[in-house]
Scaffold this active site. Structure first.
Site, short mmCIF file in Angstrom:
data_model
loop_
_atom_site.label_atom_id
_atom_site.label_comp_id
_atom_site.label_asym_id
_atom_site.label_seq_id
_atom_site.Cartn_x
_atom_site.Cartn_y
_atom_site.Cartn_z
CG ASP A 19 -2.11 0.89 1.09
OD1 ASP A 19 -2.35 1.42 -0.02
OD2 ASP A 19 -2.81 1.10 2.11
CG ASN A 67 -7.99 -1.90 -5.15
OD1 ASN A 67 -7.08 -2.71 -4.98
ND2 ASN A 67 -8.20 -0.91 -4.29
#
Ligand code: IPE
Ligand code: IPE
Ligand code: MG
Length: 241
Positions: A19, A67
């Site tokens: 991330d 996502n």
């Protein structure tokens, strides 16, 4: 003379929530996709470094079922990066005896990507030096539902199934549970990653953004893992006479 460093007990399966690519790019006034491109360089370094350290199984979270809510252009870029990575690294990974698996749902993937996934998995399926799993279009809940559906289609009685029996229907069938989960970028959540397999994992959260993560950060995480006392519901070892 080269000295092989020791890290104590090696986690059987290291899983990483990669991330912070967007924030890394933003800090440089560059588009988010630039961060994802840099992130792929980190993937290469960490795959190489992990196998040198002695990790045998590595899972990298690269696109979640959530996502899909991102802008279309960013999604397209992430899909292209997966395609490019697999196409350009397949031969080297195969040469290095790496078994590659793409974890996640196949729905929503284009025929060319499906064909590429099939090719990389088929080509490397008998490789034994290292397991590299890329979690792409992956969600832990989705995986559990797909596993249950497959088990039922297979004639299994879910009322009778064992944990090991159910595990055989997961995307990670045959692989050890994740025992070390690392998340970069300072966020402290699981974001639908390996919900079943991380039941007893040790978690390490680092502020380092994924494009800046390097092998020394991985080594530090493994050292930290080695300092943890894992009890698995049992008592502190000093109390077990
Ligand atoms: C991780 O970086 C990669 C994916 C989730 C695809 P992000 O894109 O989430 O980067 P941040 O969290 O916005 O910085
Ligand atoms: C998790 O990162 C998914 C991947 C790294 C692929 P996100 O950036 O999507 O997660 P949230 O939105 O912060 O939970
Ligand atoms: Mg993020």
């Amino acid at each position: 003379m080269s000295v092989t460093p020791t890290y104590g007990l090696m986690p059987a399966h290291v899983a990483i929530i990669m991330d912070g690519n967007g924030r890394w790019a933003k800090a440089r006034r560059r588009p988010r996709v630039f961060g994802h491109t840099e992130g792929v360089k980190t993937v290469r370094k960490i795959v190489e470094g992990a196998s040198e350290i002695g990790v045998k199984c590595l899972t990298l979270y690269s696109f979640s079922t959530e996502n899909w809510t991102r802008p279309k252009a960013e999604i397209a870029a992430l899909f292209n990066l997966l395609r490019q990575y697999v196409e350009s690294d397949l031969a080297t990974l195969h040469e290095k005896n790496v078994c590659v698996r793409i974890l996640g749902s196949r729905s929503g993937l284009t025929p060319d990507l499906l064909a590429l996934i099939k090719r990389v998995e088929e080509t490397t399926k008998d490789n034994t030096a290292f397991n590299l799993n890329i979690a792409f279009n992956y969600g832990g809940r989705d995986e559990l539902l797909r596993a249950a559906a497959r088990a039922v289609a297979d004639g299994q009685d879910l009322a009778e199934i064992t944990e090991a029996g159910f595990g055989a229907y997961l995307d990670t069938a045959g692989l050890p549970d994740a025992d070390l989960v690392i998340r970069t970028s300072g966020e402290k959540r699981i974001s639908n990653f390996l919900l079943w397999q991380s039941a007893y994992a040790e978690f390490i959260f680092t502020d380092v953004l994924w494009p800046d993560f390097d092998v020394s950060d991985l080594e530090a995480a493994i050292s930290d893992f080695n300092r943890r006392e894992r009890r698995f519901g049992n008592l502190d070892q000093s109390e077990v006479a």
